[in-house]
Structure formats: structure tokens, C-alpha cells
Design a protein around this motif. Structure first.
Motif, PDB file in Angstrom:
ATOM      1  N   MET A 102      15.068 -26.149  18.489  1.00 24.43           N
ATOM      2  CA  MET A 102      14.857 -25.448  17.234  1.00 24.43           C
ATOM      3  C   MET A 102      13.373 -25.306  16.893  1.00 24.43           C
ATOM      4  O   MET A 102      13.020 -24.839  15.829  1.00 24.43           O
ATOM      5  N   LYS A 103      12.491 -25.728  17.771  1.00 22.28           N
ATOM      6  CA  LYS A 103      11.071 -25.691  17.473  1.00 22.28           C
ATOM      7  C   LYS A 103      10.574 -24.263  17.369  1.00 22.28           C
ATOM      8  O   LYS A 103      10.907 -23.414  18.186  1.00 22.28           O
ATOM      9  N   ILE A 104       9.768 -23.994  16.359  1.00 21.19           N
ATOM     10  CA  ILE A 104       9.218 -22.659  16.198  1.00 21.19           C
ATOM     11  C   ILE A 104       8.187 -22.395  17.284  1.00 21.19           C
ATOM     12  O   ILE A 104       7.463 -23.301  17.723  1.00 21.19           O
ATOM     13  N   GLN A 105       8.135 -21.148  17.751  1.00 17.28           N
ATOM     14  CA  GLN A 105       7.221 -20.779  18.832  1.00 17.28           C
ATOM     15  C   GLN A 105       6.283 -19.670  18.377  1.00 17.28           C
ATOM     16  O   GLN A 105       6.681 -18.789  17.618  1.00 17.28           O
ATOM     17  N   LYS A 106       5.073 -19.733  18.863  1.00 17.88           N
ATOM     18  CA  LYS A 106       4.148 -18.620  18.655  1.00 17.88           C
ATOM     19  C   LYS A 106       4.311 -17.647  19.817  1.00 17.88           C
ATOM     20  O   LYS A 106       4.101 -18.010  20.977  1.00 17.88           O
ATOM     21  N   GLU A 107       4.695 -16.426  19.515  1.00 20.04           N
ATOM     22  CA  GLU A 107       4.851 -15.414  20.556  1.00 20.04           C
ATOM     23  C   GLU A 107       3.484 -14.822  20.902  1.00 20.04           C
ATOM     24  O   GLU A 107       2.732 -14.420  20.013  1.00 20.04           O
ATOM     25  N   ILE A 108       3.176 -14.787  22.167  1.00 23.09           N
ATOM     26  CA  ILE A 108       1.938 -14.168  22.644  1.00 23.09           C
ATOM     27  C   ILE A 108       2.273 -12.745  23.087  1.00 23.09           C
ATOM     28  O   ILE A 108       3.084 -12.542  23.988  1.00 23.09           O
ATOM     29  N   ILE A 109       1.657 -11.774  22.444  1.00 21.28           N
ATOM     30  CA  ILE A 109       1.975 -10.368  22.687  1.00 21.28           C
ATOM     31  C   ILE A 109       0.847  -9.706  23.465  1.00 21.28           C
ATOM     32  O   ILE A 109      -0.320  -9.791  23.077  1.00 21.28           O
ATOM     33  N   ASP A 110       1.195  -9.073  24.551  1.00 25.32           N
ATOM     34  CA  ASP A 110       0.225  -8.337  25.365  1.00 25.32           C
ATOM     35  C   ASP A 110       0.364  -6.839  25.099  1.00 25.32           C
ATOM     36  O   ASP A 110       1.475  -6.317  24.994  1.00 25.32           O
ATOM     37  N   PHE A 111      -0.775  -6.178  25.004  1.00 24.61           N
ATOM     38  CA  PHE A 111      -0.791  -4.736  24.768  1.00 24.61           C
ATOM     39  C   PHE A 111      -1.410  -4.019  25.963  1.00 24.61           C
ATOM     40  O   PHE A 111      -2.311  -4.558  26.624  1.00 24.61           O
ATOM     41  N   GLU A 112      -0.937  -2.822  26.218  1.00 22.94           N
ATOM     42  CA  GLU A 112      -1.554  -2.004  27.253  1.00 22.94           C
ATOM     43  C   GLU A 112      -2.963  -1.610  26.826  1.00 22.94           C
ATOM     44  O   GLU A 112      -3.215  -1.361  25.638  1.00 22.94           O
ATOM     45  N   TRP A 135      13.228 -18.474  17.472  1.00 28.22           N
ATOM     46  CA  TRP A 135      12.636 -18.610  16.130  1.00 28.22           C
ATOM     47  C   TRP A 135      11.129 -18.647  16.319  1.00 28.22           C
ATOM     48  O   TRP A 135      10.587 -19.577  16.895  1.00 28.22           O
ATOM     49  N   HIS A 136      10.423 -17.615  15.860  1.00 28.15           N
ATOM     50  CA  HIS A 136       9.047 -17.436  16.291  1.00 28.15           C
ATOM     51  C   HIS A 136       8.203 -16.730  15.233  1.00 28.15           C
ATOM     52  O   HIS A 136       8.711 -16.276  14.207  1.00 28.15           O
ATOM     53  N   TYR A 137       6.923 -16.658  15.504  1.00 24.92           N
ATOM     54  CA  TYR A 137       5.979 -15.928  14.649  1.00 24.92           C
ATOM     55  C   TYR A 137       4.877 -15.379  15.534  1.00 24.92           C
ATOM     56  O   TYR A 137       4.712 -15.779  16.694  1.00 24.92           O
ATOM     57  N   HIS A 138       4.114 -14.457  14.991  1.00 31.54           N
ATOM     58  CA  HIS A 138       2.957 -13.901  15.694  1.00 31.54           C
ATOM     59  C   HIS A 138       2.058 -13.221  14.668  1.00 31.54           C
ATOM     60  O   HIS A 138       2.531 -12.789  13.604  1.00 31.54           O
ATOM     61  N   PRO A 139       0.773 -13.122  14.934  1.00 30.02           N
ATOM     62  CA  PRO A 139      -0.146 -12.505  13.960  1.00 30.02           C
ATOM     63  C   PRO A 139       0.022 -10.995  13.838  1.00 30.02           C
ATOM     64  O   PRO A 139      -0.472 -10.396  12.881  1.00 30.02           O
ATOM     65  N   GLU A 140       0.721 -10.376  14.767  1.00 32.32           N
ATOM     66  CA  GLU A 140       0.907  -8.928  14.741  1.00 32.32           C
ATOM     67  C   GLU A 140       1.996  -8.530  13.739  1.00 32.32           C
ATOM     68  O   GLU A 140       3.048  -9.163  13.667  1.00 32.32           O
ATOM     69  N   ILE A 141       1.747  -7.490  12.955  1.00 37.19           N
ATOM     70  CA  ILE A 141       2.767  -6.926  12.065  1.00 37.19           C
ATOM     71  C   ILE A 141       3.784  -6.182  12.921  1.00 37.19           C
ATOM     72  O   ILE A 141       3.429  -5.525  13.897  1.00 37.19           O
ATOM     73  N   GLU A 142       5.061  -6.283  12.534  1.00 33.25           N
ATOM     74  CA  GLU A 142       6.144  -5.785  13.385  1.00 33.25           C
ATOM     75  C   GLU A 142       7.126  -4.929  12.577  1.00 33.25           C
ATOM     76  O   GLU A 142       7.531  -5.299  11.471  1.00 33.25           O
ATOM     77  N   LEU A 173      13.336  -3.138   9.453  1.00 26.67           N
ATOM     78  CA  LEU A 173      12.601  -4.227   8.829  1.00 26.67           C
ATOM     79  C   LEU A 173      11.122  -4.177   9.177  1.00 26.67           C
ATOM     80  O   LEU A 173      10.751  -3.941  10.321  1.00 26.67           O
ATOM     81  N   LEU A 174      10.290  -4.427   8.180  1.00 25.89           N
ATOM     82  CA  LEU A 174       8.860  -4.584   8.391  1.00 25.89           C
ATOM     83  C   LEU A 174       8.513  -6.040   8.130  1.00 25.89           C
ATOM     84  O   LEU A 174       8.740  -6.553   7.026  1.00 25.89           O
ATOM     85  N   ILE A 175       7.969  -6.707   9.142  1.00 25.87           N
ATOM     86  CA  ILE A 175       7.711  -8.143   9.083  1.00 25.87           C
ATOM     87  C   ILE A 175       6.215  -8.375   9.203  1.00 25.87           C
ATOM     88  O   ILE A 175       5.576  -7.941  10.159  1.00 25.87           O
ATOM     89  N   GLY A 176       5.664  -9.072   8.241  1.00 28.40           N
ATOM     90  CA  GLY A 176       4.226  -9.264   8.172  1.00 28.40           C
ATOM     91  C   GLY A 176       3.684 -10.270   9.174  1.00 28.40           C
ATOM     92  O   GLY A 176       4.420 -10.961   9.883  1.00 28.40           O
ATOM     93  N   SER A 177       2.381 -10.362   9.204  1.00 26.90           N
ATOM     94  CA  SER A 177       1.674 -11.253  10.111  1.00 26.90           C
ATOM     95  C   SER A 177       2.047 -12.709   9.853  1.00 26.90           C
ATOM     96  O   SER A 177       2.057 -13.178   8.708  1.00 26.90           O
ATOM     97  N   ASN A 178       2.386 -13.431  10.938  1.00 26.94           N
ATOM     98  CA  ASN A 178       2.651 -14.870  10.904  1.00 26.94           C
ATOM     99  C   ASN A 178       3.842 -15.260  10.024  1.00 26.94           C
ATOM    100  O   ASN A 178       3.904 -16.391   9.523  1.00 26.94           O
ATOM    101  N   VAL A 179       4.785 -14.351   9.853  1.00 24.40           N
ATOM    102  CA  VAL A 179       6.018 -14.675   9.133  1.00 24.40           C
ATOM    103  C   VAL A 179       7.081 -15.109  10.156  1.00 24.40           C
ATOM    104  O   VAL A 179       7.442 -14.328  11.036  1.00 24.40           O
ATOM    105  N   PRO A 180       7.586 -16.324  10.070  1.00 21.82           N
ATOM    106  CA  PRO A 180       8.613 -16.773  11.030  1.00 21.82           C
ATOM    107  C   PRO A 180       9.880 -15.931  10.917  1.00 21.82           C
ATOM    108  O   PRO A 180      10.326 -15.591   9.815  1.00 21.82           O
ATOM    109  N   THR A 191       5.900 -16.754   2.860  1.00 16.00           N
ATOM    110  CA  THR A 191       6.615 -17.549   3.866  1.00 16.00           C
ATOM    111  C   THR A 191       5.888 -17.545   5.208  1.00 16.00           C
ATOM    112  O   THR A 191       6.499 -17.777   6.251  1.00 16.00           O
ATOM    113  N   ARG A 192       4.599 -17.266   5.188  1.00 19.16           N
ATOM    114  CA  ARG A 192       3.858 -17.257   6.445  1.00 19.16           C
ATOM    115  C   ARG A 192       3.765 -18.666   7.021  1.00 19.16           C
ATOM    116  O   ARG A 192       4.104 -19.648   6.380  1.00 19.16           O
ATOM    117  N   ILE A 193       3.297 -18.774   8.243  1.00 17.33           N
ATOM    118  CA  ILE A 193       3.388 -20.003   9.009  1.00 17.33           C
ATOM    119  C   ILE A 193       2.734 -21.187   8.308  1.00 17.33           C
ATOM    120  O   ILE A 193       3.191 -22.318   8.441  1.00 17.33           O
TER     121      ILE A 193
END
Length: 214
Positions: free
Chosen positions: A1-11, A29-36, A62-69, A167-169
Motif C-alpha cells: 500500500m506504499k505510495i509511489q512517486k511516478e517518474i514520467i519520461d517525455f519525448e 497509489w501514486h503521485y507526480h509533479p506533472e499535472i494530469e 478528471l484534472l489532477i494537480g501536481s503532487n496529488v496522490p 491534498t498534495r503529497i
């Protein structure tokens, strides 16, 4: 159940990425600094963004903000499920939107996305059509298309804020024990969603006695 930081690669040369993930058997169950921006289509499912745990039927945008789990929206969905996920570079707001005064509405939209925003009605329909079209356009046209999508979302009144507080990280790390209880509940009871669906009112499917209130 541990939260993970997703590392996102861009072209290289792209300000965002658009893809269709499938993680049905993974509790991600994760978060990332990128808006999604996420579109999910299924008979029914559960969305978990920040502190909000609620059901959806047919589809959700859904629009999910930066670092929102948040939990992957296809978790344990056994019926057909389709997703489109659009992730913007971490510096998208600061480098592209902030310097341009004509983008003030978009800036405000992205700044409040930390609450988790769910869009419905014509807004959802139009935006999903435009997201599909981004799949086949070139780099420049796709960026213009993304700006158009964000402008539509920014001007929409067909929107629901899923959380009423930050509710950010940083918040999550200060509330580990309570959130651990929530994770355990979701993992143990997620299969009850079909039973839940049969008990939910067709007029208000987002309200359900089988979902916990925390």
C-alpha cells in the motif's frame, strides 16, 4: 500500500504526453509533479483522488494537480475499460501559461487542479473528442489543441471539485496513519463495487453507502 512517486519520461521536443495505460491488476497509489488530465470509460468504477473516494458510471474526465496522490482508475475493473491520460511537463504552468496574460483563465484552472476536478456534460464530450484528435496531429498543432482543451475546461461550469482542501503529497506525509487505514479499506473492499453499483440510485450514482466516509 506504499505510495509511489511516478517518474514520467517525455519525448524530446514535446511539452506533454498522451497515452492509454492499462493497470487493472495493479494497486498503483501514486503521485507526480506533472499535472494530469484523465479520461476513463467503463461501466462503473471508483476514483480515489486525494481524500476523495467516490464512484463513477460510464465515464469520467478528471484534472489532477501536481503532487496529488491518486489511484489508477482501472484498478480491478473486470469489464472493458478504456483510458486516455495526458500528462504535462512539470514546468508547463510556469514556462508556457504564466508568462502569457491571455492564458489567465487557464492559469487559474491549473492552479486549482490540486483539488481534483471532475468534468461532465458537453464539456466532457467535446474535450474527449479533442483528446482523440491529438493522437494524430503534429507537435505544433497538438500543443495548440491542448491549449484549446484547457481553455474549454477553464470556462466550463460543468465541473465538480472533489476535495475541499489541499491534498498534495506534503499533506499526505503528515497524515500517514489515517491514510494507511484508507488504503487497506480500498484494497480489501474494492471488489464490492459491483454490489455497490446495484444499490446506488441511478439518479445519484456518486453517492453510495458501500463507500467509506473519512
Amino acid at each position: 500500500m506504499k505510495i509511489q512517486k511516478e517518474i514520467i519520461d517525455f519525448e524530446k521536443g514535446k511539452s506533454f504526453k498522451l497515452f492509454s495505460p492499462s493497470l487493472k491488476d495493479c494497486f498503483f497509489w501514486h503521485y507526480h509533479p506533472e499535472i494530469e488530465l484523465v479520461y476513463v470509460e467503463a461501466i462503473n468504477g471508483i476514483r480515489h483522488i486525494g481524500k476523495d473516494i467516490s464512484g463513477f458510471t460510464n465515464s469520467d474526465l478528471l484534472l489532477i494537480g501536481s503532487n496529488v496522490p491518486h489511484l489508477n482508475f482501472d484498478y480491478k475493473i473486470q469489464t472493458e475499460c478504456r483510458q486516455m491520460v495526458l500528462q504535462m511537463r512539470e514546468n508547463f504552468l510556469q514556462d508556457i501559461i504564466d508568462p502569457v496574460p491571455e492564458f489567465d483563465d487557464i492559469r487559474h484552472l491549473l492552479e486549482r487542479s490540486y483539488l481534483g476536478l471532475s468534468f461532465s456534460g458537453d464539456t466532457k464530450r467535446i474535450v474527449v473528442e479533442k483528446m482523440h484528435s491529438l493522437m494524430t496531429t503534429g507537435n505544433f498543432d497538438s500543443l495548440i489543441g491542448l491549449i484549446e482543451i484547457l481553455q474549454i475546461l477553464a470556462n466550463s461550469n460543468e465541473v465538480k471539485e472533489l476535495n475541499n482542501e489541499d491534498t498534495r503529497i506534503k499533506w499526505f506525509l503528515n497524515d500517514k496513519i489515517r491514510m494507511g487505514t484508507i488504503y487497506d479499506y480500498i484494497h480489501e473492499n474494492y471488489d464490492k463495487k459491483n454490489e455497490c453499483q446495484s444499490h446506488c440510485s441511478n439518479s445519484k450514482p456518486e453517492y453510495c453507502g458501500f463507500l467509506p466516509v473519512f
